[in-house]
Write a protein that holds these residues in place. Sequence first.
Motif, PDB file in Angstrom:
ATOM      1  N   ASN A  79       0.742  -1.407   0.106  1.00  0.00           N
ATOM      2  CA  ASN A  79       0.267   0.171  -0.072  1.00  0.00           C
ATOM      3  C   ASN A  79       0.644   1.413   0.492  1.00  0.00           C
ATOM      4  N   HIS A  80       2.161   1.235   0.369  1.00  0.00           N
ATOM      5  CA  HIS A  80       2.887   2.285   1.000  1.00  0.00           C
ATOM      6  C   HIS A  80       3.804   2.546  -0.810  1.00  0.00           C
ATOM      7  N   PHE A  81       3.873   1.589  -0.790  1.00  0.00           N
ATOM      8  CA  PHE A  81       4.699   0.996  -2.804  1.00  0.00           C
ATOM      9  C   PHE A  81       3.537   2.161  -3.203  1.00  0.00           C
ATOM     10  N   VAL A  82       2.536   2.104  -3.637  1.00  0.00           N
ATOM     11  CA  VAL A  82       1.397   2.476  -3.949  1.00  0.00           C
ATOM     12  C   VAL A  82       0.708   3.806  -3.886  1.00  0.00           C
ATOM     13  N   ASN A  83       0.783   4.165  -2.760  1.00  0.00           N
ATOM     14  CA  ASN A  83       0.885   5.456  -3.447  1.00  0.00           C
ATOM     15  C   ASN A  83       2.229   6.523  -2.858  1.00  0.00           C
ATOM     16  N   THR A  84       3.336   6.440  -2.603  1.00  0.00           N
ATOM     17  CA  THR A  84       4.618   6.935  -2.912  1.00  0.00           C
ATOM     18  C   THR A  84       5.471   6.591  -4.793  1.00  0.00           C
ATOM     19  N   GLN A  85       5.007   5.398  -4.728  1.00  0.00           N
ATOM     20  CA  GLN A  85       5.570   4.646  -5.893  1.00  0.00           C
ATOM     21  C   GLN A  85       7.799   4.613  -5.308  1.00  0.00           C
ATOM     22  N   GLN A  86       7.495   4.503  -3.538  1.00  0.00           N
ATOM     23  CA  GLN A  86       8.536   3.725  -3.311  1.00  0.00           C
ATOM     24  C   GLN A  86       8.527   2.717  -2.440  1.00  0.00           C
ATOM     25  N   PRO A  87       9.969   1.591  -2.165  1.00  0.00           N
ATOM     26  CA  PRO A  87       9.564   0.916  -0.778  1.00  0.00           C
ATOM     27  C   PRO A  87       9.602   2.194   0.322  1.00  0.00           C
ATOM     28  N   PRO A  88       8.487   1.150   1.752  1.00  0.00           N
ATOM     29  CA  PRO A  88       8.934   2.338   2.553  1.00  0.00           C
ATOM     30  C   PRO A  88      10.315   1.658   3.959  1.00  0.00           C
ATOM     31  N   ARG A  89      10.540   2.600   3.412  1.00  0.00           N
ATOM     32  CA  ARG A  89      11.916   3.149   4.284  1.00  0.00           C
ATOM     33  C   ARG A  89      12.421   3.513   6.000  1.00  0.00           C
ATOM     34  N   GLY A  90      12.786   4.039   6.633  1.00  0.00           N
ATOM     35  CA  GLY A  90      13.150   4.609   7.695  1.00  0.00           C
ATOM     36  C   GLY A  90      12.248   5.212   8.402  1.00  0.00           C
ATOM     37  N   GLU A  91      11.141   5.952   8.501  1.00  0.00           N
ATOM     38  CA  GLU A  91       9.544   6.129   9.748  1.00  0.00           C
ATOM     39  C   GLU A  91       9.060   5.731   9.438  1.00  0.00           C
ATOM     40  N   ALA A  92       8.369   5.779   7.911  1.00  0.00           N
ATOM     41  CA  ALA A  92       7.855   4.638   7.156  1.00  0.00           C
ATOM     42  C   ALA A  92       7.493   3.389   7.963  1.00  0.00           C
ATOM     43  N   LEU A  93       9.028   2.294   7.023  1.00  0.00           N
ATOM     44  CA  LEU A  93       9.231   0.945   7.651  1.00  0.00           C
ATOM     45  C   LEU A  93       8.696   0.788   9.163  1.00  0.00           C
ATOM     46  N   ARG A  94       9.169   2.399   9.748  1.00  0.00           N
ATOM     47  CA  ARG A  94       9.094   1.710  11.562  1.00  0.00           C
ATOM     48  C   ARG A  94       7.796   1.685  12.013  1.00  0.00           C
ATOM     49  N   GLN A  95       7.201   2.746  11.040  1.00  0.00           N
ATOM     50  CA  GLN A  95       5.869   2.908  11.528  1.00  0.00           C
ATOM     51  C   GLN A  95       4.446   1.628  11.409  1.00  0.00           C
ATOM     52  N   ILE A  96       5.532   1.271  10.121  1.00  0.00           N
ATOM     53  CA  ILE A  96       4.044  -0.385  10.030  1.00  0.00           C
ATOM     54  C   ILE A  96       4.853  -1.226  10.494  1.00  0.00           C
ATOM     55  N   LEU A  97       5.998  -1.128  11.094  1.00  0.00           N
ATOM     56  CA  LEU A  97       6.368  -2.723  12.050  1.00  0.00           C
ATOM     57  C   LEU A  97       5.766  -2.231  13.220  1.00  0.00           C
ATOM     58  N   PHE A  98       5.506  -1.329  13.860  1.00  0.00           N
ATOM     59  CA  PHE A  98       4.921  -0.358  15.170  1.00  0.00           C
ATOM     60  C   PHE A  98       2.935  -1.544  14.080  1.00  0.00           C
ATOM     61  N   ALA A  99       1.957  -0.521  13.485  1.00  0.00           N
ATOM     62  CA  ALA A  99       0.776  -0.950  13.425  1.00  0.00           C
ATOM     63  C   ALA A  99       0.648  -2.760  13.431  1.00  0.00           C
ATOM     64  N   ILE A 100       1.849  -3.122  13.215  1.00  0.00           N
ATOM     65  CA  ILE A 100       1.572  -4.780  13.133  1.00  0.00           C
ATOM     66  C   ILE A 100       1.545  -5.207  14.528  1.00  0.00           C
ATOM     67  N   GLY A 101       2.136  -4.730  15.165  1.00  0.00           N
ATOM     68  CA  GLY A 101       2.705  -5.227  16.162  1.00  0.00           C
ATOM     69  C   GLY A 101       3.870  -5.629  16.584  1.00  0.00           C
ATOM     70  N   ALA A 102       5.351  -5.889  15.703  1.00  0.00           N
ATOM     71  CA  ALA A 102       6.675  -6.269  15.702  1.00  0.00           C
ATOM     72  C   ALA A 102       7.260  -5.323  16.307  1.00  0.00           C
ATOM     73  N   THR A 103       8.071  -5.487  17.116  1.00  0.00           N
ATOM     74  CA  THR A 103       8.887  -5.075  18.175  1.00  0.00           C
ATOM     75  C   THR A 103       9.997  -5.087  17.357  1.00  0.00           C
ATOM     76  N   PRO A 104      11.104  -4.610  17.171  1.00  0.00           N
ATOM     77  CA  PRO A 104      12.524  -4.642  16.500  1.00  0.00           C
ATOM     78  C   PRO A 104      13.134  -4.751  17.986  1.00  0.00           C
ATOM     79  N   ARG A 105      13.903  -5.962  17.967  1.00  0.00           N
ATOM     80  CA  ARG A 105      14.953  -6.734  18.497  1.00  0.00           C
ATOM     81  C   ARG A 105      15.968  -5.730  18.640  1.00  0.00           C
ATOM     82  N   GLU A 106      16.780  -5.527  20.045  1.00  0.00           N
ATOM     83  CA  GLU A 106      18.007  -4.752  20.362  1.00  0.00           C
ATOM     84  C   GLU A 106      19.013  -5.276  20.033  1.00  0.00           C
TER      85      GLU A 106
END
Length: 106
Positions: A79-106
Amino acid sequence: MSVIDPRDKHRFGEDATSLIYSHASATAKKHGVELVVESDYLRINGFEARRRDGVIEVDGITAEIDDEQWEAFITLALNHFVNTQQPPRGEALRQILFAIGATPRE
């Protein structure tokens, strides 16, 4: 924390997953972008996300996820790609991971 529940698709109406896939394919074709969507792998040009043994690996980030979270990740990334023509990187990627409930490992 919000987690997207695929069962909500049935409660709230149309399952738009197939529409997102077709829109992402059309966007990729229009812009000459390589798009690969497989059961445990997503590539949008140089952007790669894969799931192995219940762990997502994307842009140097790893996090434990289940099947529903992986499906939600793919859907939101496309969906992000369709809307921006770019893959999710940086903040967009972090927001997607947050939205799906994934907690990055330290």
